[in-house]
Design a protein around this motif. Structure first.
Motif, PDB file in Angstrom:
ATOM      1  N   HIS A   1       0.848  -1.234   0.196  1.00  0.00           N
ATOM      2  CA  HIS A   1       0.071   0.013  -0.052  1.00  0.00           C
ATOM      3  C   HIS A   1       0.995   1.362   0.131  1.00  0.00           C
ATOM      4  O   HIS A   1       0.412   2.222  -0.699  1.00  0.00           O
ATOM      5  N   HIS A   2       1.929   1.071   0.627  1.00  0.00           N
ATOM      6  CA  HIS A   2       2.941   2.178   0.894  1.00  0.00           C
ATOM      7  C   HIS A   2       3.538   2.638  -0.546  1.00  0.00           C
ATOM      8  O   HIS A   2       3.506   3.738  -1.125  1.00  0.00           O
ATOM      9  N   ILE A   3       3.939   1.587  -1.352  1.00  0.00           N
ATOM     10  CA  ILE A   3       4.487   1.819  -2.429  1.00  0.00           C
ATOM     11  C   ILE A   3       3.427   2.666  -3.547  1.00  0.00           C
ATOM     12  O   ILE A   3       3.853   3.312  -4.348  1.00  0.00           O
ATOM     13  N   VAL A   4       2.356   2.020  -3.477  1.00  0.00           N
ATOM     14  CA  VAL A   4       1.296   2.529  -4.358  1.00  0.00           C
ATOM     15  C   VAL A   4       1.011   3.979  -4.098  1.00  0.00           C
ATOM     16  O   VAL A   4       0.764   4.724  -5.164  1.00  0.00           O
ATOM     17  N   THR A   5       0.932   4.082  -2.970  1.00  0.00           N
ATOM     18  CA  THR A   5       0.688   5.480  -2.479  1.00  0.00           C
ATOM     19  C   THR A   5       1.709   6.589  -3.023  1.00  0.00           C
ATOM     20  O   THR A   5       1.364   7.614  -3.452  1.00  0.00           O
ATOM     21  N   VAL A   6       2.933   6.349  -2.537  1.00  0.00           N
ATOM     22  CA  VAL A   6       4.133   7.012  -2.882  1.00  0.00           C
ATOM     23  C   VAL A   6       4.349   7.216  -4.379  1.00  0.00           C
ATOM     24  O   VAL A   6       4.366   8.206  -5.013  1.00  0.00           O
ATOM     25  N   THR A   7       3.852   5.997  -5.103  1.00  0.00           N
ATOM     26  CA  THR A   7       4.066   6.135  -6.626  1.00  0.00           C
ATOM     27  C   THR A   7       2.995   7.282  -7.036  1.00  0.00           C
ATOM     28  O   THR A   7       3.225   8.259  -8.219  1.00  0.00           O
ATOM     29  N   VAL A   8       1.944   7.056  -6.688  1.00  0.00           N
ATOM     30  CA  VAL A   8       0.642   8.183  -7.334  1.00  0.00           C
ATOM     31  C   VAL A   8       0.956   9.505  -6.873  1.00  0.00           C
ATOM     32  O   VAL A   8       1.067  10.372  -7.842  1.00  0.00           O
ATOM     33  N   LEU A   9       1.326   9.868  -5.742  1.00  0.00           N
ATOM     34  CA  LEU A   9       1.657  11.005  -5.248  1.00  0.00           C
ATOM     35  C   LEU A   9       3.147  11.834  -5.869  1.00  0.00           C
ATOM     36  O   LEU A   9       3.080  12.801  -6.118  1.00  0.00           O
ATOM     37  N   HIS A  10       4.165  10.862  -5.765  1.00  0.00           N
ATOM     38  CA  HIS A  10       5.195  11.296  -6.327  1.00  0.00           C
ATOM     39  C   HIS A  10       5.495  11.557  -7.820  1.00  0.00           C
ATOM     40  O   HIS A  10       5.645  12.659  -8.336  1.00  0.00           O
ATOM     41  N   VAL A  11       4.697  10.620  -8.561  1.00  0.00           N
ATOM     42  CA  VAL A  11       4.703  10.612 -10.223  1.00  0.00           C
ATOM     43  C   VAL A  11       3.709  11.887 -10.468  1.00  0.00           C
ATOM     44  O   VAL A  11       4.009  12.835 -11.279  1.00  0.00           O
ATOM     45  N   SER A  12       2.706  12.011  -9.837  1.00  0.00           N
ATOM     46  CA  SER A  12       1.527  13.204 -10.198  1.00  0.00           C
ATOM     47  C   SER A  12       2.401  14.508  -9.939  1.00  0.00           C
ATOM     48  O   SER A  12       2.039  15.400 -10.570  1.00  0.00           O
ATOM     49  N   SER A  13       2.967  14.591  -8.707  1.00  0.00           N
ATOM     50  CA  SER A  13       3.542  15.993  -8.465  1.00  0.00           C
ATOM     51  C   SER A  13       4.822  16.369  -9.343  1.00  0.00           C
ATOM     52  O   SER A  13       4.718  17.427  -9.710  1.00  0.00           O
ATOM     53  N   ASP A  14       5.403  15.298 -10.022  1.00  0.00           N
ATOM     54  CA  ASP A  14       6.443  15.487 -10.602  1.00  0.00           C
ATOM     55  C   ASP A  14       5.884  15.737 -12.148  1.00  0.00           C
ATOM     56  O   ASP A  14       6.456  16.778 -13.029  1.00  0.00           O
ATOM     57  N   ALA A  15       4.776  15.189 -12.282  1.00  0.00           N
ATOM     58  CA  ALA A  15       3.909  15.734 -13.736  1.00  0.00           C
ATOM     59  C   ALA A  15       3.661  17.055 -13.575  1.00  0.00           C
ATOM     60  O   ALA A  15       3.627  17.931 -14.509  1.00  0.00           O
ATOM     61  N   ALA A  16       2.909  17.564 -12.658  1.00  0.00           N
ATOM     62  CA  ALA A  16       2.525  18.722 -12.400  1.00  0.00           C
ATOM     63  C   ALA A  16       3.567  19.780 -12.372  1.00  0.00           C
ATOM     64  O   ALA A  16       3.536  20.961 -13.038  1.00  0.00           O
ATOM     65  N   MET A  17       4.790  19.420 -11.868  1.00  0.00           N
ATOM     66  CA  MET A  17       5.905  20.388 -11.923  1.00  0.00           C
ATOM     67  C   MET A  17       6.302  20.707 -13.577  1.00  0.00           C
ATOM     68  O   MET A  17       6.770  21.732 -13.876  1.00  0.00           O
ATOM     69  N   LEU A  18       6.402  19.491 -14.193  1.00  0.00           N
ATOM     70  CA  LEU A  18       6.583  19.552 -15.583  1.00  0.00           C
ATOM     71  C   LEU A  18       5.659  20.452 -16.461  1.00  0.00           C
ATOM     72  O   LEU A  18       6.136  21.204 -17.373  1.00  0.00           O
ATOM     73  N   CYS A  19       4.578  20.404 -15.883  1.00  0.00           N
ATOM     74  CA  CYS A  19       3.461  21.065 -16.724  1.00  0.00           C
ATOM     75  C   CYS A  19       3.572  22.556 -16.425  1.00  0.00           C
ATOM     76  O   CYS A  19       3.098  23.470 -17.206  1.00  0.00           O
ATOM     77  N   VAL A  20       4.288  22.907 -15.084  1.00  0.00           N
ATOM     78  CA  VAL A  20       4.399  24.302 -14.681  1.00  0.00           C
ATOM     79  C   VAL A  20       5.677  24.951 -15.666  1.00  0.00           C
ATOM     80  O   VAL A  20       5.539  26.150 -16.143  1.00  0.00           O
ATOM     81  N   ALA A  21       6.698  23.943 -15.588  1.00  0.00           N
ATOM     82  CA  ALA A  21       7.993  24.708 -16.005  1.00  0.00           C
ATOM     83  C   ALA A  21       8.004  24.868 -17.747  1.00  0.00           C
ATOM     84  O   ALA A  21       8.578  25.821 -18.119  1.00  0.00           O
ATOM     85  N   LEU A  22       7.464  23.975 -18.361  1.00  0.00           N
ATOM     86  CA  LEU A  22       7.813  23.914 -19.791  1.00  0.00           C
ATOM     87  C   LEU A  22       6.661  24.831 -20.700  1.00  0.00           C
ATOM     88  O   LEU A  22       7.267  25.359 -21.638  1.00  0.00           O
ATOM     89  N   PRO A  23       5.560  25.025 -20.383  1.00  0.00           N
ATOM     90  CA  PRO A  23       4.479  25.793 -21.291  1.00  0.00           C
ATOM     91  C   PRO A  23       5.095  27.213 -21.449  1.00  0.00           C
ATOM     92  O   PRO A  23       4.924  27.587 -22.596  1.00  0.00           O
ATOM     93  N   PRO A  24       5.607  28.181 -20.347  1.00  0.00           N
ATOM     94  CA  PRO A  24       6.200  29.463 -20.937  1.00  0.00           C
ATOM     95  C   PRO A  24       7.325  29.346 -21.841  1.00  0.00           C
ATOM     96  O   PRO A  24       7.364  30.104 -22.633  1.00  0.00           O
ATOM     97  N   ILE A  25       8.197  27.948 -21.875  1.00  0.00           N
ATOM     98  CA  ILE A  25       9.111  28.190 -22.768  1.00  0.00           C
ATOM     99  C   ILE A  25       8.766  27.701 -24.163  1.00  0.00           C
ATOM    100  O   ILE A  25       9.215  27.999 -24.989  1.00  0.00           O
ATOM    101  N   ILE A  26       7.821  26.966 -24.083  1.00  0.00           N
ATOM    102  CA  ILE A  26       7.401  26.345 -25.403  1.00  0.00           C
ATOM    103  C   ILE A  26       6.793  27.393 -25.974  1.00  0.00           C
ATOM    104  O   ILE A  26       6.788  27.607 -27.476  1.00  0.00           O
ATOM    105  N   ARG A  27       5.695  28.297 -25.528  1.00  0.00           N
ATOM    106  CA  ARG A  27       5.297  29.343 -26.233  1.00  0.00           C
ATOM    107  C   ARG A  27       6.150  30.957 -26.338  1.00  0.00           C
ATOM    108  O   ARG A  27       5.779  31.709 -26.688  1.00  0.00           O
TER     109      ARG A  27
END
Length: 366
Positions: free
Chosen positions: A174-200
């Motif tokens: 259960h711990h592994i699943v929880t960490v995976t969801v929160l860790h990967v989703s937060s990293d993905a959110a950070m990528l979505c924040v950093a890249l759009p200003p540069i792309i446009r």
């Protein structure tokens, strides 16, 4: 018994991560920043170096001593000495997990602080704040579940043998699943924040690719993190996850330090700052319209101020004739020194001007 391959593997990755940390602070020194001028993310990175070292040390203790993560019934013929070693190895497993979580979330904090500075005046700054709150809540939730819910009492994490009604204490499923969801989703959110200003952004395509590559390196951490948890789940009773833990944590530290190493790279390879490359810098923008208006106004004021500093002028509008009246070059140098000091203080306060200057973002953001 010790795993010699893991020892070499983990310390090699640790060496790469520490090299990145050292390069970060060498770059800061090249920018004439004494220890008193370091920023909060610099201190967090020093703490990250400590947690990463703890991760490597504890991960190498696990194969050397063994753990309670073994098939049911296998612990019955163990001697008291073997039980104690397995108990110690299980404690090291719990400590390693805490070092891992601390390292990953400290890296997130360092990057979010960086993103917060370079998104001043852009709509992505609100997204940075939301992502930071999400990361903080995720870390708290993981800690509560890991230490207070999944395995009770917490001492069962290192019990030998583990009670049959507490399988989570050894599988961490259960711990592994929880960490995976929160860790990967937060990293993905950070990528979505950093890249759009540069792309446009309106900038040369080559520069855009480089910036997207630098700020998109977080995708590598996401991939390694997913593989880490995948092999942890599909290969029970194996120590292969230790390799993935070390690879993921060290890679995350390296990725977090790459954007801060540009001054050193520029010095080593005699590169010209993008902001003075003469390739249309004045027309480049990260934001457009209302999104970048505030930054453009500040940028114009900053450029004007910097020009005055270079001329030894006084940006408060002092009468030029007054300086000529003194007839003293020392007085002019004093004014210039004062202006340079104030300009330096302005850089410390407003957004992360020096970082924008390194990457050419300072010019193209306004």
């Amino acid at each position: 018994m010790p795993d010699p391959i893991l020892i070499i593997f983990s310390w090699a990755f640790w060496g790469g991560a520490m090299l990145a940390v050292v390069c970060r602070f060498v770059s800061r020194a090249l920018d004439h920043r004494p220890p008193s001028k370091l920023q909060i993310d610099d201190y967090l990175m020093l703490l990250t170096a400590i947690t990463l070292t703890g991760l490597v040390l504890t991960s190498n203790q696990i194969p050397d001593n063994g753990t309670n993560y073994v098939p049911a019934g296998l612990t019955e013929p163990w001697s008291s000495a073997e039980v104690e070693r397995a108990r110690w190895g299980s404690k090291m497993l719990v400590a390693m997990e805490e070092f891992m979580l601390s390292t990953l979330w400290l890296v997130k904090a360092c990057l979010l602080i960086l993103y917060f500075r370079i998104t001043a005046g852009l709509k992505e700054r609100l997204a940075v704040k939301v992502t930071a709150v999400y990361c903080a809540i995720g870390f708290i939730v993981i800690q509560i579940l890991y230490l207070g819910i999944w395995c009770q009492p917490v001492s069962n994490y290192w019990a030998v043998p583990i009670p049959e009604d507490q399988p989570e204490c050894k599988s961490y499923h259960h711990h592994i699943v929880t960490v995976t969801v929160l860790h990967v989703s937060s990293d993905a959110a950070m990528l979505c924040v950093a890249l759009p200003p540069i792309i446009r952004a309106q900038m040369p395509l080559g520069r855009k690719f480089v910036l997207c590559g630098v700020f998109g390196l977080g995708a590598v951490v996401v991939v390694v993190g997913v593989l880490n948890r995948y092999y942890d789940l599909v290969e029970p009773y194996s120590n292969s996850f230790l390799y993935w833990y070390n690879a993921e944590a060290s890679t995350a530290v390296m990725v977090a330090n790459v954007p801060r190493c540009w001054p050193l790279v520029r010095r080593l390879f005699s590169l010209t700052p993008w902001s003075t490359s003469g390739t249309g810098d004045g027309d480049e923008r990260l934001g457009s319209g209302a999104d970048g208006e505030e930054l453009r106004q500040r940028g114009n004021a900053a450029v004007s101020k910097e020009s005055l500093v270079e001329r030894g002028g006084n940006h408060r509008g002092a009468n030029p004739g007054a300086r000529e009246k003194t007839g003293s070059s020392a007085s002019v140098r004093h004014v210039a020194s004062r202006e340079e000091k104030e300009w330096e203080e302005l850089n410390d306060v407003e957004d992360d001007e020096e970082f924008r200057k390194y990457w050419g973002i300072r010019d193209l953001a306004y």
